[in-house]
Design a protein around this motif. Structure first.
Motif, PDB file in Angstrom:
ATOM      1  N   ILE A   1       0.934  -1.234  -0.033  1.00 31.62           N
ATOM      2  CA  ILE A   1       0.017  -0.056  -0.140  1.00 31.62           C
ATOM      3  C   ILE A   1       0.957   1.301  -0.067  1.00 31.62           C
ATOM      4  O   ILE A   1       1.755   1.275   0.882  1.00 31.62           O
ATOM      5  CB  ILE A   1      -0.679  -0.077   1.279  1.00 31.62           C
ATOM      6  N   ALA A   2       0.845   2.348  -1.072  1.00 29.16           N
ATOM      7  CA  ALA A   2       1.459   3.326  -1.168  1.00 29.16           C
ATOM      8  C   ALA A   2       0.677   4.709  -0.451  1.00 29.16           C
ATOM      9  O   ALA A   2      -0.580   4.542  -0.691  1.00 29.16           O
ATOM     10  CB  ALA A   2       1.833   3.594  -2.690  1.00 29.16           C
ATOM     11  N   VAL A   3       1.307   5.223   0.495  1.00 27.47           N
ATOM     12  CA  VAL A   3       0.562   6.239   1.103  1.00 27.47           C
ATOM     13  C   VAL A   3       1.367   7.564   1.056  1.00 27.47           C
ATOM     14  O   VAL A   3       2.674   7.702   0.921  1.00 27.47           O
ATOM     15  CB  VAL A   3       0.359   6.008   2.638  1.00 27.47           C
ATOM     16  N   GLY A   4       0.658   8.731   0.519  1.00 26.93           N
ATOM     17  CA  GLY A   4       1.485   9.980   0.567  1.00 26.93           C
ATOM     18  C   GLY A   4       0.699  10.891   1.476  1.00 26.93           C
ATOM     19  O   GLY A   4      -0.355  11.001   1.936  1.00 26.93           O
ATOM     20  N   SER A   5       1.563  11.712   2.061  1.00 23.36           N
ATOM     21  CA  SER A   5       1.081  12.687   3.130  1.00 23.36           C
ATOM     22  C   SER A   5       1.860  13.847   3.054  1.00 23.36           C
ATOM     23  O   SER A   5       2.653  14.429   2.103  1.00 23.36           O
ATOM     24  CB  SER A   5       1.244  12.145   4.572  1.00 23.36           C
TER      25      SER A   5
END
Length: 524
Positions: A501-505
């Protein structure tokens, strides 16, 4: 003396003052009332111009032919022959009239075909003109900036703003395009009925063990923050859009940046791969959409700059054919584009004149439905063929930040300030809500995985739900805490087969969550 009209001895004879001709009174009066002229000379004639003649009782002599039975039979024969000749003449006239009517109808049909051909040529000319109007300024700008220094990754420097005074020409969605969309919808719908969950999909037990396996600082530090991302499953490549105005193409297996797309003047709010990654679409707060074309050296060059919107572009979504795409903007319109030419075929706004802007947009997996979210918490479903708003879902509080259709085509997930709502498209109703965060924390992203088995939600943390039916509970199987220190995860995307799972913040790091490596440690 005989009547000049009937040729018979008149019962009430009258004579014309002007011509001196004799007439039967009832015949000449009727002719004058109809035509107001003499039937013989054609001169104007009124009832005052005729004078009755006083005569004794006229005994009409019996015709010689009527004096005997053979004579009467001869008269009847003559009458019959005259009737047949008159009937034959009428049939000839009818045949001629039918031929003339047939010829007129043929001419009308030919004229309609010519008009249709001319209209088609006109639409094609408009499309070519619109394409030329778009490409000419870009070509001129490129020629001007050929000698300007380029960035280290081979990209051109930011291009000058184009003049926005020209009137936009939108040729419309043609019947051939509608046929293409309909055929694609039929093929995908048929495949979906037979589609099964792949055996390679990550099971729930694996997802429960996911942890951060890597973190990649791929954007600039002066304006940190990743606000959008997309994954090209076939090559396991991730594209991110940042507040630093750049889009970054990242190879996950090697952990290397493949390319940086520079050109936007404000944050990149949305990014999408096209097809097998040969092209990339980016939308920005600078009101433009850019279509980037991949080159042999692995870099991407800007092929089109699209300036049909007058406010921040919030979403880009690509049709399943990879030949068309839609953009949505805060100006309250969405545009349907041709991928190959970069031509805006139609720009759709709310007919009621609503001032709501669009904050999200996505195509249904089958491609004939478009979902959009607005600044006022309204979800609108559009029929792409007719550009008609066919359904509306209300109930959200705040702007609809994200929309995602499930792969089964039945479920729609929407995110806003008040959390996530799930909608059943078959019955057009809301069947479940998630409120994972407090009232001060908006839900920034929601995403079904490619198989339709999991749902990811991002806000102050990232949560993974297992997809169930309308009547069964959707259980939260994993929660990933926000490791950016910002308390705001802005975007989330499942990798191929949900293996990660790729997450940007709101910091500059792209984080990857997956099964821990064998020694149990994680990469930083």
């Amino acid at each position: 003396m005989n009547c000049s009209i009937s040729g018979e001895v008149p019962e009430e004879p009258v004579v014309s003052k002007k011509s001196g001709l004799l007439f039967e009174k009832r015949l000449i009066e009727r002719h004058i009332s109809d035509y107001a002229k003499c039937p013989i000379t054609g001169e104007p004639l009124t009832l005052d111009d005729i004078v009755p003649i006083k005569t004794g009782k006229i005994v009409k002599p019996r015709p010689l032919q009527a004096a005997s039975i053979p004579g009467m039979l001869g008269m009847f024969q003559n009458e019959w022959d005259g009737l047949m000749l008159s009937n034959f003449a009428l049939e000839q006239q009818l045949h001629t009239a039918r031929q003339e009517l047939s010829h007129a109808l043929y001419q009308h049909d030919a004229a309609c075909r010519v008009i249709a051909r001319i209209k088609k040529e006109r639409d094609e000319a408009r499309s070519l003109l619109a394409q030329a109007e778009r490409q000419l300024p870009i070509s001129s700008t490129n020629a001007t900036t050929e000698n300007v220094s380029v960035l280290s990754n081979g990209k051109r420097a930011a291009e000058d703003e184009l003049a926005s005074g020209a009137k936009k020409i939108h040729p419309g969605i043609t019947t051939s395009i509608i046929s293409e969309l309909t055929d694609c919808n039929a093929a995908l719908s048929q495949q979906r009925k037979k589609r099964q969950i792949p055996a390679t999909l990550a099971p729930v037990d694996d997802i429960e063990r996911y942890t951060q396996t890597s973190s990649h600082p791929i954007h600039k530090t002066n304006k940190p923050g990743i606000v959008s991302l997309d994954i090209l499953y076939s090559k396991d490549i991730i594209a991110t859009g940042g507040i630093d105005t750049n889009a970054v193409i990242f190879d996950r297996p090697s952990g290397q940046i493949l390319s940086t797309l520079s050109g936007h003047s404000k944050k990149v709010t949305t990014i999408k791969f096209v097809g097998q990654g040969d092209s990339i679409l980016t939308g920005s707060a600078d009101k433009t959409v850019r279509l980037w074309q991949g080159s042999d050296d692995g870099n991407y060059n800007c092929r089109h700059i699209l300036r049909d919107h007058t406010a921040e572009v919030q979403a880009v979504t690509v049709h399943a054919t990879n030949n068309y795409f839609v953009t949505a903007s805060l100006d309250g319109t969405w545009c349907f584009y041709d991928m190959s030419s970069g031509t805006c075929l139609t720009q759709v706004s709310e007919s009621s004149g609503s001032s709501e802007g669009y904050t999200s947009a996505v195509f249904h997996p089958d491609g004939l439905i478009l979902g959009t979210g607005t600044t006022e918490g309204l979800v609108k479903i559009w029929d792409v063929k007719s550009q008609a708003n066919v359904a509306r879902f209300d109930g959200h509080v705040g702007p609809v930040t994200a929309i995602s259709f499930s792969e089964n085509g039945y479920f729609l997930a929407t995110a806003a300030h008040d959390g996530v709502r799930l909608w059943d498209l078959r019955k057009l109703k809301n069947f479940r809500n998630f409120a994972p965060y407090d009232s001060e924390t908006p839900t920034n992203s929601v995403e079904f995985d490619h198989s339709g088995s999991y749902l990811a939600v991002a806000g102050s943390d990232t949560r993974i739900y297992q997809v169930a039916s309308v009547k069964h509970e959707w259980n939260c199987v994993k929660t990933f805490p926000d490791l950016s220190g910002t308390g705001k995860a802005t975007s989330v995307k499942f990798g191929p087969d949900s293996k990660y799972i790729a997450v940007g913040s709101m910091d500059r790091n792209l984080r990857i969550f997956g099964l821990p490596i064998e020694d149990g440690s994680t990469e930083s």
